[in-house]
Design an enzyme around this catalytic site. Structure first.
Site, PDB file in Angstrom:
ATOM      1  N   ALA A  46      47.162  31.477  36.040  1.00  0.00           N
ATOM      2  CA  ALA A  46      46.027  32.328  36.418  1.00  0.00           C
ATOM      3  C   ALA A  46      46.497  33.739  36.734  1.00  0.00           C
ATOM      4  O   ALA A  46      45.831  34.727  36.391  1.00  0.00           O
ATOM      5  CB  ALA A  46      45.304  31.725  37.617  1.00  0.00           C
ATOM      6  N   GLU A  47      47.660  33.863  37.408  1.00  0.00           N
ATOM      7  CA  GLU A  47      48.246  35.171  37.673  1.00  0.00           C
ATOM      8  C   GLU A  47      49.764  35.073  37.713  1.00  0.00           C
ATOM      9  O   GLU A  47      50.326  34.011  37.989  1.00  0.00           O
ATOM     10  CB  GLU A  47      47.758  35.746  39.007  1.00  0.00           C
ATOM     11  CG  GLU A  47      46.407  36.421  38.958  1.00  0.00           C
ATOM     12  CD  GLU A  47      45.394  35.786  39.872  1.00  0.00           C
ATOM     13  OE1 GLU A  47      44.332  36.395  40.073  1.00  0.00           O
ATOM     14  OE2 GLU A  47      45.632  34.673  40.368  1.00  0.00           O
ATOM     15  N   SER A  48      50.398  36.189  37.439  1.00  0.00           N
ATOM     16  CA  SER A  48      51.835  36.377  37.649  1.00  0.00           C
ATOM     17  C   SER A  48      52.019  37.685  38.399  1.00  0.00           C
ATOM     18  O   SER A  48      51.201  38.598  38.291  1.00  0.00           O
ATOM     19  CB  SER A  48      52.600  36.428  36.320  1.00  0.00           C
ATOM     20  OG  SER A  48      52.526  35.201  35.632  1.00  0.00           O
TER      21      SER A  48
END
Length: 313
Positions: A46-48
């Site tokens: 979903a995010e980095s």
């Protein structure tokens, strides 16, 4: 050729293989934004986040946050997970049983308070850089309910009408009458495009108060929560998010504004249950003289793996 180090973690959980996945990448200074975006797509979480040297004397590290589609100014699980990884790996030395790191994000400095046991972080709590903001854009409640597979009768209404809310990243807050309605919710892409796509707060957060609806079949780490929630993020690689700190910050602000007392107001939120990645988020809003003065979101994290990423051109 350039080699970057990364660490992955499950965030807003104390149990491996639950919570929300995060990749934390070190050593990306000087790389163009399109390369950071490509690395994020490669992980496909979903995010980095990309951790760099501090640019502001008030901060511990500079952090940029990406979804597979775009860079975002603020997000909760990347902030909590990055702070945990920094201290757990020794990138930022552990000091005592309580410490604070300040992450320089695009939304501004975000302080994260960490609780440690024997030098190991066990809980992290962020304070949002921005206070809650609300905007009512959608007034067709039948259409809004249909966008998440529900009916208007499922909505709470009254003082708890749906509204857009934000503490740095806007979400459409949709209170419903029961946990069963939360579980039953399904994103209708076509209806969502008609109602919410292109608005200030396009991503729906469906929630219900769960104090009187405890479920013994839930995983142990999300037993006894006050709220059951789901967050849909259409248009992204992950259409539903298992743990959304920014949405829960907005929710804490929304609930505090409708609570007729001052003080520190707290809610425990279970999210991701329907996805098989149960997450627990601890939220609080500090209210004085009828106004919200601060919003905080916290939880545990678990480091899952470490490795290197080689850029060959």
């Amino acid at each position: 050729m350039r080699t970057l180090r990364y660490v992955t973690a499950d965030v807003f959980t104390s149990v491996p293989f639950t919570g929300n996945q995060l990749a934390v990448v070190f050593g990306a200074e000087g790389l163009p934004t399109e390369t950071l975006q490509a690395i994020t797509r490669e992980f496909n979480y979903a995010e980095s986040t990309f951790v760099m040297a501090a640019e502001d004397a008030r901060t511990t590290r500079r952090v940029r946050i990406f979804t597979p589609e775009m860079e975002v100014p603020f997000a909760g699980h990347p902030t909590i997970g990055t702070a945990h990884v920094l201290v757990a790996t020794g990138e930022v030395p552990a000091t005592g049983d309580q410490m604070t790191v300040v992450l320089g994000e695009n939304v501004g400095p975000v302080p994260v308070s960490l609780r440690l046991e024997s030098g190991v972080p066990v809980h992290a709590q962020l304070t949002t850089a921005l206070l809650p903001e609300e905007r009512v854009e959608v007034t067709d409640l039948d259409a809004l309910a249909a966008a998440v597979g529900l009916t208007r009768d499922d909505l709470v209404g009254g003082d708890h009408m749906p509204t857009g809310a934000s503490c740095g990243l806007p979400f459409q807050i949709i209170p419903v009458r029961s946990v069963a309605a939360v579980t039953r919710a399904r994103l209708d892409q076509a209806a969502w495009r008609r109602v919410l796509d292109g608005t200030w707060a396009p991503w729906p957060m469906v929630f219900a108060m769960a104090r009187d609806e405890q479920d013994a079949s839930l995983p142990a780490h999300v037993q006894g929560c006050d709220i059951r929630a789901r967050v849909f993020v259409p248009g992204s690689t992950v259409p539903e998010d298992p743990a959304t700190g920014s949405a829960n910050a907005a929710l804490a602000g929304y609930l505090a504004a409708r609570t007729p007392r001052d003080g520190v107001l707290r809610w425990e939120v279970a999210q991701g249950v329907e996805m098989g990645r149960a997450s627990r988020l601890s939220t609080e809003a500090e209210k004085s003289q009828g106004a919200v003065q601060a919003v905080r979101v916290g939880g545990a994290s678990v480091i899952m793996c470490e490795g290197t990423l080689t850029l060959r051109h």
